[in-house]
Design a protein around this motif. Sequence first.
Motif, short mmCIF file in Angstrom:
data_model
loop_
_atom_site.label_atom_id
_atom_site.label_comp_id
_atom_site.label_asym_id
_atom_site.label_seq_id
_atom_site.Cartn_x
_atom_site.Cartn_y
_atom_site.Cartn_z
N GLY B 31 0.85 -1.19 0.00
CA GLY B 31 0.00 0.00 0.00
C GLY B 31 0.88 1.23 0.00
O GLY B 31 1.63 1.46 0.96
N ALA B 32 0.81 2.01 -1.06
CA ALA B 32 1.72 3.16 -1.18
C ALA B 32 1.51 4.15 -0.05
O ALA B 32 2.47 4.66 0.53
N SER B 33 0.22 4.41 0.32
CA SER B 33 -0.02 5.42 1.37
C SER B 33 0.48 4.92 2.72
O SER B 33 0.99 5.70 3.52
N GLY B 34 0.34 3.62 2.97
CA GLY B 34 0.83 3.07 4.24
C GLY B 34 2.35 3.12 4.31
O GLY B 34 2.93 3.42 5.36
N ILE B 35 2.99 2.82 3.19
CA ILE B 35 4.46 2.79 3.16
C ILE B 35 5.03 4.18 3.38
O ILE B 35 5.86 4.40 4.27
N ILE B 36 4.55 5.15 2.60
CA ILE B 36 5.12 6.50 2.74
C ILE B 36 4.61 7.16 4.03
O ILE B 36 5.35 7.87 4.71
N GLY B 37 3.35 6.86 4.40
CA GLY B 37 2.79 7.46 5.61
C GLY B 37 3.50 7.00 6.87
O GLY B 37 3.78 7.80 7.76
N SER B 38 3.84 5.72 6.92
CA SER B 38 4.50 5.21 8.13
C SER B 38 5.94 5.71 8.20
O SER B 38 6.52 5.80 9.27
N LEU B 39 6.52 6.04 7.04
CA LEU B 39 7.87 6.62 7.07
C LEU B 39 7.81 8.05 7.59
O LEU B 39 8.64 8.46 8.39
N ASP B 41 5.45 9.53 9.48
CA ASP B 41 5.10 9.70 10.91
C ASP B 41 5.87 8.71 11.80
O ASP B 41 5.56 8.56 12.97
N GLN B 42 6.87 8.10 11.22
CA GLN B 42 7.82 7.25 11.96
C GLN B 42 7.15 6.15 12.76
O GLN B 42 7.46 5.93 13.94
N THR B 43 6.21 5.45 12.11
CA THR B 43 5.57 4.32 12.77
C THR B 43 5.94 3.01 12.07
O THR B 43 5.29 1.99 12.30
N SER B 44 6.95 3.04 11.20
CA SER B 44 7.23 1.83 10.42
C SER B 44 8.15 0.85 11.14
O SER B 44 8.29 -0.29 10.75
N GLY B 45 8.78 1.28 12.23
CA GLY B 45 9.58 0.38 13.07
C GLY B 45 10.62 -0.41 12.30
O GLY B 45 11.41 0.16 11.54
N ALA B 46 10.58 -1.74 12.47
CA ALA B 46 11.60 -2.60 11.88
C ALA B 46 11.53 -2.61 10.35
O ALA B 46 12.49 -3.00 9.69
N ALA B 47 10.40 -2.18 9.78
CA ALA B 47 10.24 -2.22 8.34
C ALA B 47 10.79 -0.98 7.65
O ALA B 47 10.71 -0.85 6.43
N THR B 48 11.36 -0.05 8.43
CA THR B 48 11.75 1.24 7.87
C THR B 48 12.68 1.10 6.67
O THR B 48 12.44 1.69 5.61
N ARG B 49 13.73 0.28 6.82
CA ARG B 49 14.73 0.21 5.73
C ARG B 49 14.14 -0.34 4.45
O ARG B 49 14.41 0.16 3.37
N GLU B 50 13.31 -1.40 4.57
CA GLU B 50 12.75 -1.96 3.33
C GLU B 50 11.75 -1.00 2.69
O GLU B 50 11.61 -0.96 1.47
N ARG B 51 11.06 -0.19 3.53
CA ARG B 51 10.13 0.78 2.96
C ARG B 51 10.87 1.90 2.25
O ARG B 51 10.43 2.37 1.20
#
Lengths: 143, 140
Positions: B31-39, B41-51
Amino acid sequence: MRILLALLSGGLFGAGLHISGMTDTGKVQGFLDLFGAWDPTLAFVMGGAIVPMAIAWRMVPGRSPLAGGTFASPQEHGLDNKLILGSVLFGVGWGLIGLCPGPAIASLSYGGWRGAVFFIAMLVGMLMAPFMVRRVDEMNARA
Amino acid sequence: MPIDWIYGLVGGLLIGFAGVVLLLGNGRIMGASGIIGSLVDQTSGAATRERVAFVFALVLVPALLQIGSPVDTGTMQSTLLLVFAGICVGIGTRMANGCTSGHGVCGISRFSVRGVVATAIYIAAGVLTVLALRLIVGEL
């Protein structure tokens, strides 16, 4: 491995957007121009994308992701007014310019400063979203 | 115009395969909005690098492809409209938890009620918005 797969996925997404013409905001607006010169291309893009994904979802049960870990479980808590209100807002913004989040990210490479303006405004909106969600939750609690 | 439909179908298949790679490879929903949105607002946690990697490739590949065939951005004229529309898309996709890729492609393909309803609503809202644009400014 996870990084490489994410790169591959993002690259395929970008190539698909370009080849399908969905980086062309006029074609996206054309799809929404139902009462004008309607351009059905976006429906073909959606259809083409849904088929491989439908097959992939059927492969999920009983397996683990190739790169390890577990499958993210999608939210399935039914319909609420945040889904509806959010989708209305999204549709209005999408119709005005013809950019949704995927192409908005990709537009950084071809949209010039205008692409960047939309992208930054979208990020601002995303940062505003939690406050708006809280307002809706408060309204729901009072109702 | 039917040649455009074929390009649409081929491009759509590639977008679908992008979702397949992310789902079966990393176990993630594309989901593009989830990927960029979580980056942002810094809620992507462990998935940050892959996002970050996903977003990087999503910018890089169209950048390379458009060298041969420039993209038409004719609708992106008014700065005021760009800002207003961008904010609407940002708030809306985060509030609804998904956009065209998340609710549309990934949601509909698993027959998710939320995905189908969200997609019907944002397309309807988009159609009405374009209709309003037509009535106010005339030809698009």
